[in-house]
Design a protein around this motif. Sequence first.
Motif, PDB file in Angstrom:
ATOM      1  N   SER A 186       0.817  -1.222   0.000  1.00  0.00           N
ATOM      2  CA  SER A 186       0.000   0.000   0.000  1.00  0.00           C
ATOM      3  C   SER A 186       0.847   1.266   0.000  1.00  0.00           C
ATOM      4  CB  SER A 186      -1.018   0.008   1.146  1.00  0.00           C
ATOM      5  OG  SER A 186      -0.575  -0.688   2.249  1.00  0.00           O
ATOM      6  N   ALA A 187       2.164   1.128   0.272  1.00  0.00           N
ATOM      7  CA  ALA A 187       3.006   2.327   0.348  1.00  0.00           C
ATOM      8  C   ALA A 187       3.162   3.018  -1.012  1.00  0.00           C
ATOM      9  CB  ALA A 187       4.376   1.954   0.900  1.00  0.00           C
ATOM     10  N   GLY A 188       2.884   2.306  -2.095  1.00  0.00           N
ATOM     11  CA  GLY A 188       3.077   2.891  -3.421  1.00  0.00           C
ATOM     12  C   GLY A 188       1.863   3.661  -3.935  1.00  0.00           C
ATOM     13  N   GLY A 189       0.825   3.838  -3.095  1.00  0.00           N
ATOM     14  CA  GLY A 189      -0.372   4.562  -3.520  1.00  0.00           C
ATOM     15  C   GLY A 189      -1.226   3.720  -4.453  1.00  0.00           C
ATOM     16  N   GLY A 190      -2.482   4.080  -4.589  1.00  0.00           N
ATOM     17  CA  GLY A 190      -3.361   3.440  -5.581  1.00  0.00           C
ATOM     18  C   GLY A 190      -3.867   2.059  -5.198  1.00  0.00           C
ATOM     19  N   LEU A 191      -3.326   1.469  -4.134  1.00  0.00           N
ATOM     20  CA  LEU A 191      -3.751   0.131  -3.709  1.00  0.00           C
ATOM     21  C   LEU A 191      -3.967   0.139  -2.207  1.00  0.00           C
ATOM     22  CD1 LEU A 191      -1.199  -2.466  -5.186  1.00  0.00           C
ATOM     23  CD2 LEU A 191      -3.605  -2.219  -5.818  1.00  0.00           C
ATOM     24  N   SER A 192      -5.039  -0.485  -1.759  1.00  0.00           N
ATOM     25  CA  SER A 192      -5.137  -0.765  -0.329  1.00  0.00           C
ATOM     26  C   SER A 192      -4.835  -2.252  -0.165  1.00  0.00           C
ATOM     27  CB  SER A 192      -6.527  -0.426   0.201  1.00  0.00           C
ATOM     28  OG  SER A 192      -7.478  -1.253  -0.422  1.00  0.00           O
ATOM     29  N   SER A 193      -4.472  -2.645   1.041  1.00  0.00           N
ATOM     30  CA  SER A 193      -4.110  -4.045   1.225  1.00  0.00           C
ATOM     31  C   SER A 193      -4.494  -4.521   2.629  1.00  0.00           C
ATOM     32  CB  SER A 193      -2.607  -4.241   0.961  1.00  0.00           C
ATOM     33  OG  SER A 193      -2.275  -5.602   1.097  1.00  0.00           O
ATOM     34  N   PRO A 194      -5.782  -4.787   2.820  1.00  0.00           N
ATOM     35  CA  PRO A 194      -6.194  -5.281   4.129  1.00  0.00           C
ATOM     36  C   PRO A 194      -5.685  -6.697   4.404  1.00  0.00           C
ATOM     37  CG  PRO A 194      -8.064  -5.189   2.610  1.00  0.00           C
ATOM     38  CD  PRO A 194      -6.891  -4.616   1.886  1.00  0.00           C
ATOM     39  N   VAL A 195      -5.403  -6.976   5.654  1.00  0.00           N
ATOM     40  CA  VAL A 195      -5.082  -8.345   6.074  1.00  0.00           C
ATOM     41  C   VAL A 195      -6.310  -8.854   6.819  1.00  0.00           C
ATOM     42  CG1 VAL A 195      -3.553  -9.813   7.445  1.00  0.00           C
ATOM     43  CG2 VAL A 195      -2.640  -7.774   6.320  1.00  0.00           C
ATOM     44  N   VAL A 196      -6.853  -9.972   6.341  1.00  0.00           N
ATOM     45  CA  VAL A 196      -8.158 -10.402   6.861  1.00  0.00           C
ATOM     46  C   VAL A 196      -8.050 -11.753   7.580  1.00  0.00           C
ATOM     47  CG1 VAL A 196      -9.405  -9.182   5.030  1.00  0.00           C
ATOM     48  CG2 VAL A 196      -8.790 -11.592   4.712  1.00  0.00           C
ATOM     49  N   PRO A 197      -8.994 -12.021   8.483  1.00  0.00           N
ATOM     50  CA  PRO A 197      -8.964 -13.289   9.211  1.00  0.00           C
ATOM     51  C   PRO A 197      -9.633 -14.440   8.468  1.00  0.00           C
ATOM     52  CG  PRO A 197     -10.638 -11.861  10.123  1.00  0.00           C
ATOM     53  CD  PRO A 197      -9.984 -11.092   9.010  1.00  0.00           C
ATOM     54  N   ASP A 198     -10.324 -14.175   7.348  1.00  0.00           N
ATOM     55  CA  ASP A 198     -10.908 -15.292   6.608  1.00  0.00           C
ATOM     56  C   ASP A 198     -10.697 -15.104   5.114  1.00  0.00           C
ATOM     57  OD1 ASP A 198     -12.106 -17.458   5.649  1.00  0.00           O
ATOM     58  OD2 ASP A 198     -13.993 -17.225   6.752  1.00  0.00           O
ATOM     59  N   ILE A 199      -9.521 -15.497   4.672  1.00  0.00           N
ATOM     60  CA  ILE A 199      -9.157 -15.289   3.266  1.00  0.00           C
ATOM     61  C   ILE A 199     -10.006 -16.152   2.332  1.00  0.00           C
ATOM     62  CG2 ILE A 199      -7.232 -16.962   3.326  1.00  0.00           C
ATOM     63  CD1 ILE A 199      -7.249 -13.604   1.406  1.00  0.00           C
ATOM     64  N   ARG A 200     -10.490 -17.292   2.811  1.00  0.00           N
ATOM     65  CA  ARG A 200     -11.320 -18.140   1.915  1.00  0.00           C
ATOM     66  C   ARG A 200     -12.627 -17.446   1.567  1.00  0.00           C
ATOM     67  NH1 ARG A 200      -8.777 -21.009   5.505  1.00  0.00           N
ATOM     68  NH2 ARG A 200      -7.310 -22.600   4.786  1.00  0.00           N
TER      69      ARG A 200
END
Length: 329
Positions: A186-200
């Motif tokens: 996300s540091a490069g701008g234009g993208l968010s990147s959540p870390v989630v507890p249920d990737i499936r």
Amino acid sequence: MRVCVFGAGAIGGHLAGRLARGGAEVSVVARGAALSAIREKGLTVEAPDATFTVRPDASDDPAALGPQDAVVVTVKGYQLPGVAAAIAPLLGPQTAVAFVMNGIPWWYFDRHGGALDGRALPALDPGGAVRAAVGVERTIGGVVYSACTVREPGHVHVENAKGKVILGELDGSVSERAKALSAALSAGGGLSSPVVPDIRREVWMKLVSNISFGPLCLLSRQGIGPTLAEPALRAAAVRALEEAGTIARGLGLPLDFDADARVKGSEPVAHKPSILQDMEAGKTVEMEAMLVQPLALARMAGVETPTLDLLVGLARKAAEASGQYVPAG
Ligand SMILES: NC(=O)C1=CN([C@@H]2O[C@H](COP(=O)(O)OP(=O)(O)OC[C@H]3O[C@@H](n4cnc5c(N)ncnc54)[C@H](OP(=O)(O)O)[C@@H]3O)[C@@H](O)[C@H]2O)C=CC1
Ligand SMILES: CC(C)(CO)C(=O)C(=O)O
């Protein structure tokens, strides 16, 4: 953070560009024209928020790039055996490997819990090559929302303004390694990147669209919006989305969405799904993970999917007829 993006095509090019722009020490495993272009001219990302060129280290030989903090795999599903064969030099004792791809991932039942825990999916990982080369320990799941096209080798066009790369550990923990990769992305701008507890759940949230719009567009040979403009196809898309949601729920996931609203939201999207881009380019299409395996899981869960069976069956036949469907194995 040292990050290697394995596969510098549409998604890999975008992510490598963002990572480099955000300050990560980025390299890419690329080949052919993409490798030559990136070496000669750098990697250009043309996105709604910015157009920029970065100069990552690029090689077709992972040994030249060495061990990484994280590897982000962004190849087509059927190209994973090649990744398995080559990835070893990128892996140190602590290297995490995020698979940021569409469809049912090879690791789907690993650390899943319950009766299906650990079940292998040989159609997605023939011979267990990825499992053996990378291992479940290192693996992070990934889901990407970003409509990208390779304009020319080393030049990626990004259609949507706000991309998202969702990351998640297979056991549902929110780890420091996933948070570190998310921060780098996300540091490069234009993208968010959540870390989630249920990737499936996120895999399915995205997959319901891919398995519905993908075959429709492959067959219509048009982008999502133009395909949905045909009333019968719009109606089929709604039914397909509903059926796909039923598969996910049959597998125990709490997936709740309004199929009609999803179709409405996709009507302005001119983008040609990557499966259609491949079909038009005469390449192998990514059928197993996005279309075929989800229906195998439907059978496993005892869920009926008549609309999807028809769409996927036709899409598979069309790709078979032009020699662009290679069954796994
Ligand atoms: N494009 C999009 O808008 C979206 C795509 N996705 C998903 O992201 C994933 C990647 O798709 P996409 O970026 O479109 O695919 P691309 O074909 O554009 O990119 C894959 C790249 O990986 C390269 N590659 C594959 N194997 C190797 C190898 N062994 N060594 C070096 N390079 C290799 C390919 O090279 P070569 O061309 O020579 O095979 C290609 O450049 C897929 O799962 C797709 O479904 C998800 C969301 C949106
Ligand atoms: C349609 C799209 C862009 C949805 O994000 C996609 O996943 C693909 O092109 O494969």
